[in-house]
Design an enzyme around this catalytic site. Structure first.
Site, PDB file in Angstrom:
ATOM      1  N   ALA A  67      49.457  28.854  69.050  1.00  0.00           N
ATOM      2  CA  ALA A  67      49.052  29.299  67.723  1.00  0.00           C
ATOM      3  C   ALA A  67      48.715  28.059  66.906  1.00  0.00           C
ATOM      4  O   ALA A  67      49.194  26.956  67.210  1.00  0.00           O
ATOM      5  CB  ALA A  67      50.187  30.081  67.079  1.00  0.00           C
ATOM      6  N   GLY A 110      51.617  30.097  72.171  1.00  0.00           N
ATOM      7  CA  GLY A 110      50.869  31.354  72.053  1.00  0.00           C
ATOM      8  C   GLY A 110      49.746  31.449  73.075  1.00  0.00           C
ATOM      9  O   GLY A 110      49.348  32.547  73.468  1.00  0.00           O
ATOM     10  N   GLU A 113      51.401  32.753  76.053  1.00  0.00           N
ATOM     11  CA  GLU A 113      51.707  34.164  75.797  1.00  0.00           C
ATOM     12  C   GLU A 113      50.444  35.022  75.893  1.00  0.00           C
ATOM     13  O   GLU A 113      50.481  36.149  76.383  1.00  0.00           O
ATOM     14  CB  GLU A 113      52.369  34.305  74.419  1.00  0.00           C
ATOM     15  CG  GLU A 113      53.769  33.694  74.401  1.00  0.00           C
ATOM     16  CD  GLU A 113      54.366  33.639  73.009  1.00  0.00           C
ATOM     17  OE1 GLU A 113      53.736  33.028  72.110  1.00  0.00           O
ATOM     18  OE2 GLU A 113      55.450  34.203  72.803  1.00  0.00           O
ATOM     19  N   GLU A 133      57.497  25.631  71.975  1.00  0.00           N
ATOM     20  CA  GLU A 133      57.843  25.951  70.578  1.00  0.00           C
ATOM     21  C   GLU A 133      59.160  25.313  70.162  1.00  0.00           C
ATOM     22  O   GLU A 133      59.366  25.011  68.985  1.00  0.00           O
ATOM     23  CB  GLU A 133      57.936  27.481  70.392  1.00  0.00           C
ATOM     24  CG  GLU A 133      56.606  28.214  70.427  1.00  0.00           C
ATOM     25  CD  GLU A 133      56.204  28.697  71.816  1.00  0.00           C
ATOM     26  OE1 GLU A 133      56.713  28.142  72.815  1.00  0.00           O
ATOM     27  OE2 GLU A 133      55.374  29.618  71.894  1.00  0.00           O
TER      28      GLU A 133
HETATM   29  N1  DAK Z   1      47.687  23.916  66.534  1.00  0.00           N
HETATM   30  C1  DAK Z   1      46.832  23.171  65.787  1.00  0.00           C
HETATM   31  N2  DAK Z   1      46.225  22.077  66.260  1.00  0.00           N
HETATM   32  C2  DAK Z   1      46.476  21.702  67.523  1.00  0.00           C
HETATM   33  C3  DAK Z   1      47.350  22.429  68.358  1.00  0.00           C
HETATM   34  C4  DAK Z   1      47.979  23.599  67.813  1.00  0.00           C
HETATM   35  N3  DAK Z   1      48.811  24.375  68.541  1.00  0.00           N
HETATM   36  N4  DAK Z   1      47.404  21.794  69.557  1.00  0.00           N
HETATM   37  C5  DAK Z   1      46.580  20.719  69.483  1.00  0.00           C
HETATM   38  N5  DAK Z   1      46.021  20.658  68.254  1.00  0.00           N
HETATM   39  C6  DAK Z   1      45.063  19.655  67.763  1.00  0.00           C
HETATM   40  C7  DAK Z   1      45.730  18.330  67.519  1.00  0.00           C
HETATM   41  O1  DAK Z   1      46.362  18.311  66.267  1.00  0.00           O
HETATM   42  C8  DAK Z   1      44.542  17.394  67.586  1.00  0.00           C
HETATM   43  O2  DAK Z   1      43.833  17.499  66.380  1.00  0.00           O
HETATM   44  P1  DAK Z   1      43.325  16.123  65.638  1.00  0.00           P
HETATM   45  O3  DAK Z   1      44.534  15.299  65.454  1.00  0.00           O
HETATM   46  O4  DAK Z   1      42.333  15.546  66.628  1.00  0.00           O
HETATM   47  O5  DAK Z   1      42.692  16.626  64.356  1.00  0.00           O
HETATM   48  C9  DAK Z   1      43.667  18.030  68.669  1.00  0.00           C
HETATM   49  O6  DAK Z   1      44.109  19.402  68.787  1.00  0.00           O
HETATM   50  C10 DAK Z   1      43.823  17.363  70.015  1.00  0.00           C
HETATM   51  O7  DAK Z   1      45.203  17.320  70.305  1.00  0.00           O
HETATM   52  P2  DAK Z   1      45.966  15.957  70.702  1.00  0.00           P
HETATM   53  O8  DAK Z   1      45.305  14.767  70.086  1.00  0.00           O
HETATM   54  O9  DAK Z   1      47.404  16.178  70.402  1.00  0.00           O
HETATM   55  O10 DAK Z   1      45.706  15.928  72.275  1.00  0.00           O
HETATM   56  P3  DAK Z   1      46.652  15.348  73.401  1.00  0.00           P
HETATM   57  O11 DAK Z   1      45.859  15.438  74.678  1.00  0.00           O
HETATM   58  O12 DAK Z   1      47.226  14.031  73.008  1.00  0.00           O
HETATM   59  O13 DAK Z   1      47.881  16.385  73.485  1.00  0.00           O
HETATM   60  C11 DAK Z   1      48.905  18.589  73.573  1.00  0.00           C
HETATM   61  C12 DAK Z   1      47.644  17.681  73.875  1.00  0.00           C
HETATM   62  C13 DAK Z   1      48.505  20.019  73.916  1.00  0.00           C
HETATM   63  C14 DAK Z   1      50.064  18.140  74.479  1.00  0.00           C
HETATM   64  C15 DAK Z   1      49.300  18.419  72.092  1.00  0.00           C
HETATM   65  O14 DAK Z   1      48.143  18.639  71.287  1.00  0.00           O
HETATM   66  C16 DAK Z   1      50.359  19.395  71.664  1.00  0.00           C
HETATM   67  O15 DAK Z   1      51.522  19.196  71.930  1.00  0.00           O
HETATM   68  N6  DAK Z   1      49.955  20.489  70.967  1.00  0.00           N
HETATM   69  C17 DAK Z   1      50.861  21.439  70.421  1.00  0.00           C
HETATM   70  C18 DAK Z   1      51.379  22.354  71.511  1.00  0.00           C
HETATM   71  C19 DAK Z   1      52.363  23.340  70.936  1.00  0.00           C
HETATM   72  O16 DAK Z   1      53.409  22.958  70.370  1.00  0.00           O
HETATM   73  N7  DAK Z   1      52.089  24.651  71.055  1.00  0.00           N
HETATM   74  C20 DAK Z   1      52.930  25.672  70.544  1.00  0.00           C
HETATM   75  C21 DAK Z   1      52.492  25.997  69.120  1.00  0.00           C
HETATM   76  S1  DAK Z   1      53.547  27.213  68.338  1.00  0.00           S
HETATM   77  C22 DAK Z   1      53.658  34.753  66.823  1.00  0.00           C
HETATM   78  C23 DAK Z   1      52.773  34.633  67.859  1.00  0.00           C
HETATM   79  C24 DAK Z   1      52.576  33.417  68.463  1.00  0.00           C
HETATM   80  C25 DAK Z   1      53.233  32.311  68.023  1.00  0.00           C
HETATM   81  C26 DAK Z   1      54.101  32.421  66.979  1.00  0.00           C
HETATM   82  C27 DAK Z   1      54.324  33.637  66.386  1.00  0.00           C
HETATM   83  N8  DAK Z   1      53.868  36.002  66.220  1.00  0.00           N
HETATM   84  C28 DAK Z   1      53.295  37.210  66.777  1.00  0.00           C
HETATM   85  C29 DAK Z   1      54.755  36.170  65.124  1.00  0.00           C
HETATM   86  C30 DAK Z   1      52.965  31.055  68.689  1.00  0.00           C
HETATM   87  C31 DAK Z   1      53.436  29.870  68.306  1.00  0.00           C
HETATM   88  C32 DAK Z   1      52.944  28.667  68.933  1.00  0.00           C
HETATM   89  O17 DAK Z   1      52.118  28.705  69.815  1.00  0.00           O
END
Ligand code: DAK
Length: 259
Positions: A67, A110, A113, A133
């Site tokens: 997400a 997400g 998921e 997460e």
């Molecule tokens: N959201 C927003 N931006 C994201 C992102 C995300 N999830 N993942 C990556 N980006 C962005 C980064 O901020 C970066 O943007 P800039 O800095 O260039 O502006 C760009 O994508 C490239 O990412 P990186 O520079 O970080 O690239 P790397 O290769 O170094 O790293 C990575 C890739 C995938 C390991 C890293 O980006 C990362 O850790 N990303 C976050 C992964 C994460 O934590 N995902 C879980 C998010 S929480 C719900 C339903 C669903 C959910 C919640 C509630 N309901 C129904 C209530 C879901 C929640 C989630 O998914």
């Protein structure tokens, strides 16, 4: 759906509908707007009898990295409650047409998921599955704790959800999360090939088969078998059942019409 939208790309090839997530700069982070467009596209395909299978793809680098964290960072409980995002996700669950996720690169949070809400996952060898997460101070919120556990079992799901460990494509295949692993050059072509194969089968039986398999995740064995028996009988009301069995007897290829 806004035809000018670039958050997703939508097209059909024969009886296969293809939706491609298209926010490459943020690794296809699932913003609320993207989710709304995605759900609308899936529902349109589901209403279209010409579309028999849907493929949902990301890019080679990322299926989806989760997400959009920017949408949630400052949110209050009330914001999250009002957004009612789970209702959006439930609409994907209601789609009766089989959905194949074509996954390469990051498939996280997400994104993982979303792939698990699909019915099959064709992965490239570079795919990485994870529920990170926990590193953000939350847990999966769109079914991850339940679907991942059902797919790979409690002990490995615990490691992914509590430690945030990623799983490679081959590990995910061995664990039962993934239908098939192919090269990163081939993952989309393979997902489309599988989609065409399923699209050549009798469409009503395919949809009912999907429904019956999904019941296995919700019902007891006895209830599931009773459900299966009822829908099995109902297929004898279709022309496709008569056609399939006649074609077998006549040693010819069946022509299924979805009737
Ligand atoms: N959201 C927003 N931006 C994201 C992102 C995300 N999830 N993942 C990556 N980006 C962005 C980064 O901020 C970066 O943007 P800039 O800095 O260039 O502006 C760009 O994508 C490239 O990412 P990186 O520079 O970080 O690239 P790397 O290769 O170094 O790293 C990575 C890739 C995938 C390991 C890293 O980006 C990362 O850790 N990303 C976050 C992964 C994460 O934590 N995902 C879980 C998010 S929480 C719900 C339903 C669903 C959910 C919640 C509630 N309901 C129904 C209530 C879901 C929640 C989630 O998914």
């Amino acid at each position: 759906m806004n035809p000018m939208s670039e958050l997703i790309l939508v097209k059909t090839e024969g009886h296969v509908g293809l939706v491609t997530l298209n926010r490459p700069k943020v690794l296809n982070a699932l913003s609320i707007e993207l989710m709304d467009e995605l759900i609308e596209a899936l529902e349109r395909f589901d209403e279209d009898d010409e579309v028999r299978v849907i493929v949902l793809a990301g890019s080679e680098r990322a299926f989806a990295a989760g997400a959009d964290i920017g949408d949630m960072a400052e949110a209050s409980v009330l914001d999250m409650y009002r957004r009612n995002n789970l209702a959006r996700w439930n609409r994907i669950k209601q789609v009766r047409t089989p959905i194949i996720a074509a996954v390469s690169g990051f498939c996280l949070g997400g994104g993982c998921e979303l792939a698990m809400t699909c019915d099959m996952i064709v992965a490239s060898e570079s795919a990485q599955f994870g529920q990170p997460e926990i590193n953000l101070g939350i847990i999966p919120g769109a079914g991850g704790t339940q679907r991942l556990t059902k797919a790979i079992g409690k002990y490995r799901a615990m490691e992914m959800i509590l430690a945030g460990r990623f799983m490679s494509a081959s590990e995910a295949y061995d664990a039962g999360l993934v239908t098939k692993v192919v090269s990163k050059e081939q993952f989309l072509a393979e997902a489309m090939r599988l989609a065409r194969e399923i699209a050549s089968r009798p469409p009503i039986a395919v949809k009912i088969g999907k429904e019956a398999v999904l019941k296995a995740q919700e019902l007891s064995l006895t209830e599931g078998i009773e459900f299966e028996r009822r829908v099995f009988y109902s297929l004898f009301a279709t022309e496709d059942q008569k056609e399939g069995m006649s074609a077998f007897a006549e040693k010819r290829k069946a022509e299924f019409k979805g009737k």
